[in-house]
Design an enzyme around this catalytic site. Structure first.
Site, PDB file in Angstrom:
ATOM      1  N   GLY A  12      65.475  23.930  64.287  1.00  0.00           N
ATOM      2  CA  GLY A  12      64.388  24.831  63.889  1.00  0.00           C
ATOM      3  C   GLY A  12      64.753  26.300  63.823  1.00  0.00           C
ATOM      4  O   GLY A  12      63.890  27.165  63.961  1.00  0.00           O
ATOM      5  N   SER A  13      66.020  26.619  63.564  1.00  0.00           N
ATOM      6  CA  SER A  13      66.370  28.051  63.488  1.00  0.00           C
ATOM      7  C   SER A  13      65.760  28.694  62.239  1.00  0.00           C
ATOM      8  O   SER A  13      65.395  29.875  62.257  1.00  0.00           O
ATOM      9  CB  SER A  13      67.888  28.262  63.545  1.00  0.00           C
ATOM     10  OG  SER A  13      68.501  27.874  62.352  1.00  0.00           O
ATOM     11  N   ASN A  14      65.617  27.935  61.164  1.00  0.00           N
ATOM     12  CA  ASN A  14      64.945  28.491  59.978  1.00  0.00           C
ATOM     13  C   ASN A  14      63.454  28.696  60.252  1.00  0.00           C
ATOM     14  O   ASN A  14      62.868  29.702  59.831  1.00  0.00           O
ATOM     15  CB  ASN A  14      65.153  27.585  58.761  1.00  0.00           C
ATOM     16  CG  ASN A  14      66.492  27.831  58.091  1.00  0.00           C
ATOM     17  OD1 ASN A  14      66.680  28.846  57.431  1.00  0.00           O
ATOM     18  ND2 ASN A  14      67.441  26.923  58.289  1.00  0.00           N
ATOM     19  N   LYS A  65      56.744   4.270  53.620  1.00  0.00           N
ATOM     20  CA  LYS A  65      57.077   5.700  53.568  1.00  0.00           C
ATOM     21  C   LYS A  65      55.955   6.474  52.881  1.00  0.00           C
ATOM     22  O   LYS A  65      55.621   7.595  53.278  1.00  0.00           O
ATOM     23  CB  LYS A  65      58.389   5.905  52.806  1.00  0.00           C
ATOM     24  CG  LYS A  65      59.589   5.443  53.602  1.00  0.00           C
ATOM     25  CD  LYS A  65      60.870   5.651  52.828  1.00  0.00           C
ATOM     26  CE  LYS A  65      62.042   5.178  53.668  1.00  0.00           C
ATOM     27  NZ  LYS A  65      63.259   4.979  52.901  1.00  0.00           N
ATOM     28  N   MET A  90      64.666  16.155  57.622  1.00  0.00           N
ATOM     29  CA  MET A  90      65.752  15.310  57.133  1.00  0.00           C
ATOM     30  C   MET A  90      65.270  14.056  56.397  1.00  0.00           C
ATOM     31  O   MET A  90      65.807  12.957  56.611  1.00  0.00           O
ATOM     32  CB  MET A  90      66.661  14.916  58.314  1.00  0.00           C
ATOM     33  CG  MET A  90      67.195  16.104  59.107  1.00  0.00           C
ATOM     34  SD  MET A  90      67.997  17.333  58.073  1.00  0.00           S
ATOM     35  CE  MET A  90      69.541  16.501  57.778  1.00  0.00           C
ATOM     36  N   ARG A  91      64.296  14.221  55.539  1.00  0.00           N
ATOM     37  CA  ARG A  91      63.794  13.080  54.768  1.00  0.00           C
ATOM     38  C   ARG A  91      63.507  13.489  53.337  1.00  0.00           C
ATOM     39  O   ARG A  91      63.159  14.640  53.091  1.00  0.00           O
ATOM     40  CB  ARG A  91      62.461  12.572  55.340  1.00  0.00           C
ATOM     41  CG  ARG A  91      62.622  11.823  56.595  1.00  0.00           C
ATOM     42  CD  ARG A  91      61.316  11.469  57.244  1.00  0.00           C
ATOM     43  NE  ARG A  91      61.643  11.068  58.599  1.00  0.00           N
ATOM     44  CZ  ARG A  91      62.093   9.866  58.925  1.00  0.00           C
ATOM     45  NH1 ARG A  91      62.181   8.918  57.994  1.00  0.00           N
ATOM     46  NH2 ARG A  91      62.429   9.579  60.164  1.00  0.00           N
ATOM     47  N   ASN A 107      62.089  23.999  50.074  1.00  0.00           N
ATOM     48  CA  ASN A 107      63.153  23.476  50.942  1.00  0.00           C
ATOM     49  C   ASN A 107      64.332  24.440  50.921  1.00  0.00           C
ATOM     50  O   ASN A 107      64.527  25.165  49.938  1.00  0.00           O
ATOM     51  CB  ASN A 107      63.618  22.117  50.418  1.00  0.00           C
ATOM     52  CG  ASN A 107      64.716  21.502  51.270  1.00  0.00           C
ATOM     53  OD1 ASN A 107      64.632  21.484  52.500  1.00  0.00           O
ATOM     54  ND2 ASN A 107      65.766  21.020  50.627  1.00  0.00           N
ATOM     55  N   HIS A 109      68.529  24.435  51.313  1.00  0.00           N
ATOM     56  CA  HIS A 109      69.688  23.545  51.326  1.00  0.00           C
ATOM     57  C   HIS A 109      70.949  24.385  51.547  1.00  0.00           C
ATOM     58  O   HIS A 109      71.116  25.424  50.898  1.00  0.00           O
ATOM     59  CB  HIS A 109      69.780  22.777  50.001  1.00  0.00           C
ATOM     60  CG  HIS A 109      70.945  21.838  49.973  1.00  0.00           C
ATOM     61  ND1 HIS A 109      70.939  20.663  50.690  1.00  0.00           N
ATOM     62  CD2 HIS A 109      72.158  21.931  49.385  1.00  0.00           C
ATOM     63  CE1 HIS A 109      72.105  20.066  50.523  1.00  0.00           C
ATOM     64  NE2 HIS A 109      72.863  20.803  49.740  1.00  0.00           N
TER      65      HIS A 109
END
Ligand code: GRF
Length: 215
Positions: A12-14, A65, A90-91, A107, A109
């Site tokens: 969770g650093s972002n 899902k 991570m999904r 998101n 990346h």
């Protein structure tokens, strides 16, 4: 003020970099919910520390899902979330969430997309021995790291870089460009046409970037 919902799976650093920008008064937004798919995610501690509501949902508790992502969408909608932030989630996001938030999911990346999508973007770049890598903030569609690009930032790569050293260099930029992309959105400066994202008031200067290794 823009209502944010953050989805995370780990450190969770972002997430923290967004909290810090809000608390410093540089981002006109409010994080209404942290949702995690991992009960041990350190992001939960950060949420507690900053009095942000958190919610753990176990994907195994859902029939499919799609059901899992429908539940996430419902929880976000119930809290009036306007923009969804994937901060190390991570999904691959499924249709029920994307349809509920069209071009309203961002998101980050750790590579210059479309190079090195998927897991371990930094390791892929180091193993390939590229000269430049970086990070990308993009809107999320149903593909893996394929949605319209908002901001990218580049770092040089040395042949001696490992996954760890390159990850550290890229992470510093992640913490700058993710809040910046959210700020552009919050200020109403982003518009999306197909896969093109336009940024109001953003002018391309007649400049180029030279990889310092080549200087
Ligand atoms: C970051 O490298 C991000 O680019 C990727 O997952 C990692 C999450 O790190 N999507 P953190 O949990 O934000 O520290």
């Amino acid at each position: 003020m823009l209502n944010l919902g953050v989805l995370a799976s780990g450190r969770g650093s972002n997430f923290q970099s967004i909290i810090d920008e809000i608390e410093a008064g540089r981002l006109n937004a409010s994080i209404k919910l942290l949702m995690v798919d991992n009960p041990n995610a350190y992001a939960i501690e950060r949420a507690k520390k900053h009095s942000i509501e958190h919610l753990y949902l176990n994907p195994n508790d859902f029939k499919s899902k799609d059901d899992f992502f429908k539940k996430i969408a419902d929880e976000l909608k119930a809290r009036g979330i306007e923009l969804v932030i994937l901060a190390g989630f991570m999904r691959i996001v499924r249709k029920p969430l994307i349809d509920a938030f069209p071009n309203k999911i961002m998101n980050i990346h750790p590579a210059l997309l479309p190079s090195f999508p998927g897991l371990h973007g930094q390791k892929q770049a180091a193993d390939y021995s590229v000269r430049i890598s970086g990070c990308t903030v993009h809107f999320v569609d149903e593909g893996m790291d394929t949605g319209p690009i908002i901001i990218q930032a580049a770092v040089p790569v040395s042949p001696d870089d490992t996954e760890e050293t390159l990850s550290d260099r890229i992470l510093k930029l992640e913490h700058m460009i993710f809040p910046e992309a959210i700020r552009l959105y919050a200020d109403g400066r982003l518009s999306v046409e197909g896969r093109v994202v336009r940024i109001k008031g953003y002018e391309l200067k007649d400049e180029y970037i030279v990889n310092p290794i080549l200087r």
